[in-house]
Design a protein around this motif. Structure first.
Motif, short mmCIF file in Angstrom:
data_model
loop_
_atom_site.label_atom_id
_atom_site.label_comp_id
_atom_site.label_asym_id
_atom_site.label_seq_id
_atom_site.Cartn_x
_atom_site.Cartn_y
_atom_site.Cartn_z
N LEU A 39 0.82 -1.20 0.00
CA LEU A 39 0.00 0.00 0.00
C LEU A 39 0.86 1.26 0.00
CD1 LEU A 39 -3.11 0.49 0.26
CD2 LEU A 39 -2.65 1.06 2.65
N SER A 40 1.93 1.26 0.83
CA SER A 40 2.78 2.46 0.90
C SER A 40 3.50 2.67 -0.44
CB SER A 40 3.76 2.37 2.07
OG SER A 40 4.56 1.23 1.90
N LEU A 41 3.91 1.57 -1.07
CA LEU A 41 4.56 1.70 -2.37
C LEU A 41 3.61 2.28 -3.41
CD1 LEU A 41 6.72 -1.52 -2.78
CD2 LEU A 41 7.48 0.88 -2.95
N MET A 42 2.38 1.78 -3.38
CA MET A 42 1.35 2.28 -4.31
C MET A 42 1.11 3.76 -4.08
SD MET A 42 0.10 -0.08 -6.31
CE MET A 42 -1.50 0.53 -6.75
N MET A 43 0.96 4.12 -2.80
CA MET A 43 0.66 5.52 -2.48
C MET A 43 1.83 6.42 -2.89
SD MET A 43 -1.24 5.21 1.18
CE MET A 43 -1.16 6.95 1.54
N ARG A 44 3.06 5.92 -2.66
CA ARG A 44 4.26 6.68 -3.00
C ARG A 44 4.31 6.92 -4.51
NH1 ARG A 44 9.52 5.11 -4.37
NH2 ARG A 44 11.16 6.41 -3.51
N THR A 45 4.08 5.84 -5.27
CA THR A 45 4.12 5.97 -6.73
C THR A 45 3.05 6.95 -7.21
OG1 THR A 45 4.70 3.66 -6.71
CG2 THR A 45 4.20 4.59 -8.85
N ASP A 46 1.85 6.81 -6.64
CA ASP A 46 0.75 7.71 -7.02
C ASP A 46 1.11 9.17 -6.75
OD1 ASP A 46 -0.76 5.71 -7.90
OD2 ASP A 46 -2.22 5.71 -6.23
N LEU A 47 1.69 9.39 -5.56
CA LEU A 47 2.02 10.76 -5.16
C LEU A 47 3.08 11.33 -6.11
CD1 LEU A 47 1.58 12.92 -2.93
CD2 LEU A 47 3.63 12.02 -1.83
N ILE A 48 4.12 10.54 -6.41
CA ILE A 48 5.19 11.01 -7.30
C ILE A 48 4.61 11.35 -8.68
CG2 ILE A 48 7.29 10.28 -8.52
CD1 ILE A 48 7.92 8.62 -5.93
N ASN A 49 3.81 10.43 -9.22
CA ASN A 49 3.24 10.65 -10.56
C ASN A 49 2.38 11.91 -10.59
OD1 ASN A 49 4.46 8.45 -11.65
ND2 ASN A 49 2.73 7.06 -11.31
N GLU A 50 1.59 12.03 -9.52
CA GLU A 50 0.68 13.18 -9.43
C GLU A 50 1.48 14.50 -9.44
OE1 GLU A 50 -2.33 14.53 -6.03
OE2 GLU A 50 -2.23 12.34 -6.32
N GLN A 51 2.57 14.50 -8.65
CA GLN A 51 3.34 15.73 -8.54
C GLN A 51 4.16 16.00 -9.82
OE1 GLN A 51 2.14 17.40 -6.31
NE2 GLN A 51 1.25 15.63 -5.21
N LEU A 52 4.59 14.94 -10.48
CA LEU A 52 5.31 15.10 -11.75
C LEU A 52 4.41 15.76 -12.80
CD1 LEU A 52 7.42 11.82 -12.04
CD2 LEU A 52 8.29 14.17 -12.02
N ILE A 53 3.14 15.32 -12.79
CA ILE A 53 2.17 15.90 -13.74
C ILE A 53 2.02 17.39 -13.47
CG2 ILE A 53 -0.29 15.93 -14.38
CD1 ILE A 53 -0.21 12.84 -13.95
N LYS A 54 1.93 17.71 -12.17
CA LYS A 54 1.78 19.15 -11.82
C LYS A 54 3.00 19.94 -12.32
CE LYS A 54 -0.92 18.60 -7.71
NZ LYS A 54 -0.69 18.35 -6.30
N ALA A 55 4.16 19.33 -12.03
CA ALA A 55 5.39 20.02 -12.43
C ALA A 55 5.42 20.21 -13.95
CB ALA A 55 6.59 19.21 -11.97
N ARG A 56 4.94 19.19 -14.66
CA ARG A 56 4.91 19.30 -16.13
C ARG A 56 3.97 20.41 -16.57
NH1 ARG A 56 4.26 13.42 -16.56
NH2 ARG A 56 6.38 12.69 -16.11
N ILE A 57 2.81 20.51 -15.88
CA ILE A 57 1.84 21.55 -16.25
C ILE A 57 2.46 22.93 -16.01
CG2 ILE A 57 -0.41 22.58 -15.69
CD1 ILE A 57 -1.32 19.71 -14.92
N ILE A 58 3.13 23.10 -14.87
CA ILE A 58 3.76 24.40 -14.58
C ILE A 58 4.84 24.70 -15.63
CG2 ILE A 58 5.10 25.72 -12.88
CD1 ILE A 58 3.69 24.06 -10.70
N ALA A 59 5.61 23.58 -15.92
CA ALA A 59 6.69 23.77 -16.90
C ALA A 59 6.15 24.22 -18.25
CB ALA A 59 7.48 22.48 -17.05
N ALA A 60 5.00 23.64 -18.64
CA ALA A 60 4.39 23.99 -19.92
C ALA A 60 3.94 25.45 -19.95
CB ALA A 60 3.21 23.06 -20.19
N ASN A 61 3.60 25.99 -18.76
CA ASN A 61 3.14 27.39 -18.69
C ASN A 61 4.25 28.39 -18.39
OD1 ASN A 61 0.22 27.15 -19.10
ND2 ASN A 61 0.34 25.82 -17.29
N SER A 62 5.48 27.90 -18.25
CA SER A 62 6.54 28.78 -17.75
C SER A 62 7.48 29.41 -18.78
CB SER A 62 7.38 28.00 -16.73
OG SER A 62 6.56 27.59 -15.67
#
Ligand SMILES: [Mg+2]
Length: 633
Positions: A39-62
């Motif tokens: 469960l912790s591995l799943m949650m960790r992966t989900d969190l990383i992916n989620e934050q990478l997407i955000k970073a990508r969105i910011i990067a696309a607008n920057s």
């Protein structure tokens, strides 16, 4: 394979139960840990992916913000992301690592200058925070970096929530399992104590059974050997108890056993042990320590005295008698097995003395018991070895003085003991069940003999054969009688079956049916030892009887009051059309009395003892000659 005792089995089952609980608990723990890790591995992966997407969105607008170094637009963009998400800080760096703009939460920013090493990596998941780096590119060229930093407090909080839930579920499962296991253990314990009780207790009387008796006796002997004590063994065998079961039913028999057990308990001391060790066998263990001696005779006497009182069940009154034998440790035997054997020998001696009496062990009883055992063993082979013979006692018609019949009586010519009396071997045969085979043999031999006499010219001689209780219960009886008659060619009217009054009354309804069947075949039927049992006159009318045999005890007591009884039996029998034979006629006096009472025929030593077949034939010839001489004169 070595057999396990019951308690060993239960102990093993308990050990296995505890072992399984431990194993199940361990399995639950391991599976919970694995589930938490997953469960912790799943949650960790989900969190990383989620934050990478955000970073990508910011990067696309920057790109514009970086190209024009527009700090205000950059801050506005970053703060709008930071507000909606648990971002601790968000920064935009130039490609050389210099900071352009930053939105920061409470903590100090992650970097003032983006380190060289970070310019390639995408994320770093630390203990407290997650840092995500995303390059901002224009036409394939990196012009800067978006760096997002997240605190992991929220992540751990959620994880803790899930972990707690998993642990609670695992704990609940473990507790349920433990509860069911302890319930099962309680049930097993209860069953165990029930089984223990049943294994040591007689279900009818609630007295200790044979198993418990053996244990108790061994303990008593052990104690007595240590403390120089005595142990008395009083063995009781109810006389003719089977008759009660057969006539009144097992329910009544059981009730009687309970009452008898109660009376035994009241007669003995609380320190004594009363056990039921067989169908109608009881035993009392009496232990005394020190100088007090055990009065086995006194106890036996007391038991017989209290038993003399009738037992009342409903409207019925029953009289029970017992044969009692006793032995005494250490005088008669030093071990339980011998002590029991000696009490048994004494009890057997009491039975031989006519029952309802007691005997203490005497050395000569051992010989009697051993002889009995030897007889029992050799009786099994007596038939094969042709050691049994039939003797015939003539029955004389009192009017014609002719031999009209004979009672076939078994004799055993033992190779070692010589002629063994039927009084000795018939009870052994009855107890061992050999009586059925012996009875069959006697029936066949007697019919063969009678058929041979027919051929010798002594026609219409009736041959009487005794039937035992066991034979009467044999479902094949009718069949084999028919076979014997067919094989020997004896006219059925020449065969008379003697059934004692006691046996006849044992199972009245089925006996009536059987007797009617035999009568239909043309076979004669006689009630033996009449007057010693308790025939009901109503039944007598229903039995298809041809002959009554007055018991020898009445004939012998003719002048002691039996004459009236004999008169009554004769009158009753004659009125029912039944002829009468008097047994045991030994004197002229008895003969004259019976003649005067119009008795039909007699049997006894006055005329002849039971004779071997050749002598019997000679006797018949002599009697026939005598009678013709008398007629001629
Ligand atoms: Mg008889």
């Amino acid at each position: 394979m070595k057999k396990e005792s019951f308690s060993q089995l239960m102990l093993r089952a308990r050990g296995e139960g505890a072992g399984s609980l431990f194993a199940a608990g361990l399995a639950l723990l391991v599976s919970s840990i694995l589930m938490i890790l997953f469960l912790s591995l799943m949650m960790r992966t989900d969190l990383i992916n989620e934050q990478l997407i955000k970073a990508r969105i910011i990067a696309a607008n920057s790109p514009a913000v970086l190209l024009f170094e527009d700090r205000d637009a950059g801050r506005e963009m970053l703060s709008s992301f930071a507000m909606s998400q648990p971002i601790e800080d968000a920064s935009l760096f130039f490609s050389n690592g210099k900071l352009l703009v930053q939105y920061s939460g409470e903590d100090s920013p992650a970097f003032d200058v983006l380190p060289e090493a970070w310019r390639q990596s995408h994320y770093k998941f630390g203990m407290r925070q997650l840092i995500v780096v995303q390059s901002v590119s224009v036409d394939g060229k990196d012009i800067g970096y978006v760096v997002l930093r997240f605190g992991l407090g929220h992540f751990y909080q959620r994880l803790l929530g899930y972990v707690s839930m998993i642990l609670i579920v695992a704990l609940a499962a473990f507790l349920i399992m433990k509860f069911s296991l302890s319930r099962m253990e309680k049930m097993v314990n209860k069953a165990e104590s029930n089984l223990e009780y049943l294994a040591h207790t007689d279900p009818i009387t609630q007295l200790p059974n044979r198993h418990a008796f053996n244990k108790k006796l061994a303990e008593s002997l052990e104690l007595a050997s240590q403390c120089r004590g005595e142990v008395g063994l009083v063995l009781l065998d109810l006389d003719n108890f089977k008759v009660v079961n057969d006539t009144m039913g097992h329910q009544c028999g059981d009730e009687l056993l309970r009452m008898f057990a109660q009376r035994l308990l009241e007669t003995t001391r609380s320190a004594d042990t009363v056990c039921r060790i067989g169908g109608d066998e009881f035993v009392v263990i009496v232990s005394r320590i020190g100088r007090t001696s055990v009065d086995v005779l006194g106890i036996s006497k007391r038991i017989l005295t209290v038993m003399a009182e009738p037992f009342k069940i409903g409207v019925h009154e029953f009289f029970l008698t017992a044969s009692v034998g006793s032995s005494l440790y250490p005088w008669d035997a030093g071990d339980s097995e011998t002590l029991i054997r000696k009490a048994d020998a004494a009890m057997y001696s009491a039975k031989l003395k006519g029952k309802n009496t007691f005997e203490t062990f005497m050395p000569e009883m051992d010989q009697i018991a051993q002889r009995r055992l030897a007889l029992e063993n050799s009786l099994r082979r007596a038939l094969e070895r042709n050691e049994l013979v039939l003797h015939y006692q003539p029955q004389i018609d009192l009017r014609s003085r002719k031999v009209v019949g004979a009672e076939a009586l078994m004799r055993w010519n033992h190779p070692e003991y010589g002629l063994v009396s039927p009084a000795e071997f018939i009870p052994v045969a009855e107890e061992t069940g050999l009586i059925v085979a012996l009875g069959k043999w006697a029936l066949q031999a007697a019919c063969q003999q009678a058929a041979a006499w027919n051929e010798a010219g002594f026609t219409s001689m009736r041959i009487a054969v005794n039937l035992s209780a066991r034979q009467m219960r044999d479902p094949d009886l009718m069949q084999y009688i028919e076979n014997i008659i067919r094989l020997t060619g004896l006219p059925p009217a020449q065969l008379e079956l003697e059934i004692t009054e006691g046996i006849m009354m044992e199972n009245v309804h089925s006996n009536i049916k059987l007797l009617h069947g035999l009568q239909k075949e043309g076979i004669c039927l006689a009630i033996d030892d009449f007057g010693t049992g308790y025939s009901s006159m109503a039944y007598l009318k229903r039995f298809p009887i041809d002959q009554l045999k007055i018991d020898r005890s009445f004939v012998q007591d003719i002048h002691a009051g039996s004459d009236a009884i004999i008169g009554a039996i004769l009158a009753m029998a004659h009125s029912l059309g039944i002829s009468v034979v008097a047994e045991g006629v030994e004197t002229e006096d008895q003969l004259h009395f019976l003649e005067s009472m119009a008795c039909d025929s007699v049997q006894g030593f006055y005329f002849s003892r039971p004779l071997p077949s050749d002598q019997f034939l000679a006797y018949c010839q002599e009697m026939a000659a005598e009678s013709s001489r008398q007629l001629a004169s």
